[in-house]
Design a protein around this motif. Structure first.
Motif, PDB file in Angstrom:
ATOM      1  N   SER A 187       0.836  -1.205   0.000  1.00  0.00           N
ATOM      2  CA  SER A 187       0.000   0.000   0.000  1.00  0.00           C
ATOM      3  C   SER A 187       0.865   1.248   0.000  1.00  0.00           C
ATOM      4  CB  SER A 187      -0.927   0.006   1.225  1.00  0.00           C
ATOM      5  OG  SER A 187      -0.175   0.072   2.423  1.00  0.00           O
ATOM      6  N   ILE A 188       0.218   2.355  -0.348  1.00  0.00           N
ATOM      7  CA  ILE A 188       0.865   3.662  -0.362  1.00  0.00           C
ATOM      8  C   ILE A 188       0.089   4.581   0.566  1.00  0.00           C
ATOM      9  CG2 ILE A 188       1.553   5.638  -1.779  1.00  0.00           C
ATOM     10  CD1 ILE A 188       1.469   3.776  -4.213  1.00  0.00           C
ATOM     11  N   GLU A 189       0.810   5.284   1.429  1.00  0.00           N
ATOM     12  CA  GLU A 189       0.183   6.243   2.337  1.00  0.00           C
ATOM     13  C   GLU A 189       0.755   7.636   2.085  1.00  0.00           C
ATOM     14  OE1 GLU A 189      -0.562   2.405   3.497  1.00  0.00           O
ATOM     15  OE2 GLU A 189       1.472   3.220   3.723  1.00  0.00           O
ATOM     16  N   LEU A 190      -0.112   8.628   2.126  1.00  0.00           N
ATOM     17  CA  LEU A 190       0.291  10.027   1.958  1.00  0.00           C
ATOM     18  C   LEU A 190      -0.260  10.834   3.123  1.00  0.00           C
ATOM     19  CD1 LEU A 190       1.498  12.317   0.128  1.00  0.00           C
ATOM     20  CD2 LEU A 190      -0.794  12.564  -0.834  1.00  0.00           C
ATOM     21  N   VAL A 191       0.622  11.558   3.804  1.00  0.00           N
ATOM     22  CA  VAL A 191       0.218  12.406   4.924  1.00  0.00           C
ATOM     23  C   VAL A 191       0.708  13.825   4.658  1.00  0.00           C
ATOM     24  CG1 VAL A 191       0.610  12.918   7.373  1.00  0.00           C
ATOM     25  CG2 VAL A 191       0.169  10.573   6.644  1.00  0.00           C
ATOM     26  N   VAL A 192      -0.154  14.799   4.916  1.00  0.00           N
ATOM     27  CA  VAL A 192       0.198  16.210   4.775  1.00  0.00           C
ATOM     28  C   VAL A 192       0.032  16.888   6.128  1.00  0.00           C
ATOM     29  CG1 VAL A 192      -0.291  18.391   3.600  1.00  0.00           C
ATOM     30  CG2 VAL A 192      -0.587  16.222   2.368  1.00  0.00           C
ATOM     31  N   VAL A 193       1.059  17.639   6.556  1.00  0.00           N
ATOM     32  CA  VAL A 193       0.997  18.389   7.812  1.00  0.00           C
ATOM     33  C   VAL A 193       1.154  19.875   7.516  1.00  0.00           C
ATOM     34  CG1 VAL A 193       1.937  16.462   9.150  1.00  0.00           C
ATOM     35  CG2 VAL A 193       3.488  18.207   8.256  1.00  0.00           C
ATOM     36  N   ASP A 194       0.642  20.696   8.446  1.00  0.00           N
ATOM     37  CA  ASP A 194       0.775  22.145   8.284  1.00  0.00           C
ATOM     38  C   ASP A 194       1.971  22.672   9.069  1.00  0.00           C
ATOM     39  OD1 ASP A 194      -0.023  22.181  10.950  1.00  0.00           O
ATOM     40  OD2 ASP A 194      -2.083  22.795  10.492  1.00  0.00           O
ATOM     41  N   GLU A 195       2.074  23.968   9.153  1.00  0.00           N
ATOM     42  CA  GLU A 195       3.201  24.599   9.855  1.00  0.00           C
ATOM     43  C   GLU A 195       3.263  24.204  11.322  1.00  0.00           C
ATOM     44  OE1 GLU A 195       5.644  26.459   8.865  1.00  0.00           O
ATOM     45  OE2 GLU A 195       5.126  27.414   6.965  1.00  0.00           O
ATOM     46  N   ASP A 196       2.104  23.897  11.905  1.00  0.00           N
ATOM     47  CA  ASP A 196       2.055  23.497  13.319  1.00  0.00           C
ATOM     48  C   ASP A 196       2.192  21.987  13.498  1.00  0.00           C
ATOM     49  OD1 ASP A 196       1.623  26.150  14.193  1.00  0.00           O
ATOM     50  OD2 ASP A 196      -0.509  25.973  13.686  1.00  0.00           O
ATOM     51  N   GLU A 197       2.533  21.296  12.414  1.00  0.00           N
ATOM     52  CA  GLU A 197       2.748  19.843  12.412  1.00  0.00           C
ATOM     53  C   GLU A 197       1.483  19.052  12.715  1.00  0.00           C
ATOM     54  OE1 GLU A 197       6.127  18.971  14.877  1.00  0.00           O
ATOM     55  OE2 GLU A 197       7.475  20.179  13.649  1.00  0.00           O
ATOM     56  N   GLN A 198       0.344  19.658  12.391  1.00  0.00           N
ATOM     57  CA  GLN A 198      -0.932  18.978  12.513  1.00  0.00           C
ATOM     58  C   GLN A 198      -1.286  18.332  11.175  1.00  0.00           C
ATOM     59  OE1 GLN A 198      -2.626  18.803  15.596  1.00  0.00           O
ATOM     60  NE2 GLN A 198      -0.614  19.634  16.147  1.00  0.00           N
ATOM     61  N   ILE A 199      -1.837  17.125  11.237  1.00  0.00           N
ATOM     62  CA  ILE A 199      -2.208  16.425  10.015  1.00  0.00           C
ATOM     63  C   ILE A 199      -3.439  17.087   9.394  1.00  0.00           C
ATOM     64  CG2 ILE A 199      -3.047  14.256   9.045  1.00  0.00           C
ATOM     65  CD1 ILE A 199      -1.440  12.773  11.176  1.00  0.00           C
ATOM     66  N   VAL A 200      -3.320  17.485   8.126  1.00  0.00           N
ATOM     67  CA  VAL A 200      -4.448  18.109   7.422  1.00  0.00           C
ATOM     68  C   VAL A 200      -5.024  17.180   6.352  1.00  0.00           C
ATOM     69  CG1 VAL A 200      -3.660  20.451   7.859  1.00  0.00           C
ATOM     70  CG2 VAL A 200      -2.883  19.279   5.804  1.00  0.00           C
ATOM     71  N   SER A 201      -4.238  16.200   5.920  1.00  0.00           N
ATOM     72  CA  SER A 201      -4.717  15.213   4.947  1.00  0.00           C
ATOM     73  C   SER A 201      -4.022  13.889   5.183  1.00  0.00           C
ATOM     74  CB  SER A 201      -4.445  15.652   3.500  1.00  0.00           C
ATOM     75  OG  SER A 201      -5.114  16.837   3.186  1.00  0.00           O
ATOM     76  N   ALA A 202      -4.737  12.785   4.975  1.00  0.00           N
ATOM     77  CA  ALA A 202      -4.156  11.446   5.088  1.00  0.00           C
ATOM     78  C   ALA A 202      -4.889  10.541   4.119  1.00  0.00           C
ATOM     79  CB  ALA A 202      -4.272  10.920   6.513  1.00  0.00           C
TER      80      ALA A 202
ATOM     81  N   VAL B  63       2.283   5.883   9.954  1.00  0.00           N
ATOM     82  CA  VAL B  63       3.406   6.386  10.761  1.00  0.00           C
ATOM     83  C   VAL B  63       4.614   6.761   9.913  1.00  0.00           C
ATOM     84  CG1 VAL B  63       5.029   5.798  12.601  1.00  0.00           C
ATOM     85  CG2 VAL B  63       2.623   5.154  12.806  1.00  0.00           C
ATOM     86  N   GLY B  64       4.967   5.920   8.943  1.00  0.00           N
ATOM     87  CA  GLY B  64       6.117   6.228   8.094  1.00  0.00           C
ATOM     88  C   GLY B  64       5.896   7.479   7.266  1.00  0.00           C
ATOM     89  N   ALA B  65       4.709   7.611   6.690  1.00  0.00           N
ATOM     90  CA  ALA B  65       4.386   8.798   5.892  1.00  0.00           C
ATOM     91  C   ALA B  65       4.380  10.055   6.756  1.00  0.00           C
ATOM     92  CB  ALA B  65       3.039   8.618   5.203  1.00  0.00           C
ATOM     93  N   LEU B  66       3.897   9.934   7.991  1.00  0.00           N
ATOM     94  CA  LEU B  66       3.918  11.074   8.910  1.00  0.00           C
ATOM     95  C   LEU B  66       5.350  11.502   9.183  1.00  0.00           C
ATOM     96  CD1 LEU B  66       2.703  13.073  10.929  1.00  0.00           C
ATOM     97  CD2 LEU B  66       2.691  11.233  12.626  1.00  0.00           C
ATOM     98  N   GLY B  67       6.219  10.534   9.454  1.00  0.00           N
ATOM     99  CA  GLY B  67       7.620  10.871   9.701  1.00  0.00           C
ATOM    100  C   GLY B  67       8.259  11.567   8.505  1.00  0.00           C
TER     101      GLY B  67
END
Length: 249
Positions: free
Chosen positions: A12-27, A237-241
């Motif tokens: 599988s493929i995971e995509l995570v997007v975080v903002d300036e405050d390191e909050q997840i905005v998309s997953a 977790v890996g995509a978040l990192g």
């Protein structure tokens, strides 16, 4: 600005997007399929971000196609797990076709790690094949295994030989729930041995698709003698990192 991380794994493929405050905005998540770069491109088109970093098996292909920096799975998982659980002392990641055991220093730096990516034994793919051999879906496999009153020992961890052994056990009239528990126990022992060899100190974070399996969680907690920390979305977790690293953390 937004920062993305993409983990291109074997299953599988995971995509995570975080903002300036390191909050997840998309997953987002998708099957890897036979053309992982096309699938990865479809995911990136669904999100807005300014920078992206890739990890996982397909990271080098992504780097070539998208001119993006990459990071090893070990480093990405370490940062992702430590961010979700600051008390983490180690990570056990069981994915589709590999297992990673990582221990951390108190500051989050990698202390020691082991990785099994040469054989499907002890991975999510092994459990998926065994579930099919027993007539279970992969989603129900762990719950069904927990219904067994006792564990039926499985002698082989080779996927091909284990599937043949399971077929023989079924033909011999053995209880399929007990077979299922025996298969889970075999995977658990291999994973517990790996995490023990990296000398974990403190809490252990359990990640990867197999971390959704309630039987694996139960057996590992009994074997390791502690409660595991399991993220709500253990496959991210890996995509978040990677996303956090693309931000420059």
């Amino acid at each position: 600005m937004n920062f993305a991380g993409i983990d291109i794994g074997s299953r599988s493929i995971e995509l995570v997007v975080v903002d300036e405050d390191e909050q997840i905005v998309s997953a987002l998540q998708a099957d890897t399929g036979f053309d992982p770069i096309t699938e990865a491109e479809k995911l990136t088109e669904q999100c807005d971000f300014d920078r992206i970093m890739a990890t996982g098996y397909g990271r080098n292909l992504f780097e070539i196609s998208f001119d993006a920096p990459t990071v090893t799975e070990i480093k990405a998982h370490a940062l992702g797990a430590k961010t979700l659980f600051p008390e983490a002392g180690a990570i056990l990641d069981i994915g589709g076709q590999d297992t990673k055991a990582i221990s951390l220093f108190a500051n989050g730096k990698i202390r020691k790690f082991e990785m099994n990516d040469r054989c499907a034994a002890g991975t999510g793919k092994f459990l998926e094949i065994m579930a099919g051999a027993l007539g279970f879906t992969i989603d129900e496999f762990g719950r069904q295994a927990l219904l067994a009153e006792k564990e039926l020992s499985i002698s082989s961890m080779c996927t091909v030989f284990a599937e043949s052994e399971v077929t023989s056990l079924i033909a011999g009239g053995e209880n399929r729930h007990e077979i299922a528990l025996g298969l889970h126990a075999s995977v658990m022992r291999r994973a517990a041995s790996m995490i023990s060899r990296v000398c974990p100190e403190g809490a252990i974070v359990f990640t990867g698709g197999v971390a959704k399996n309630p039987c694996m969680i139960t057996l590992l907690e009994e074997k390791l003698g502690q409660k595991l920390l399991v993220p709500d979305d253990p496959q991210l977790v890996g995509a978040l990192g990677a996303a956090l690293l693309s931000k420059g953390k």
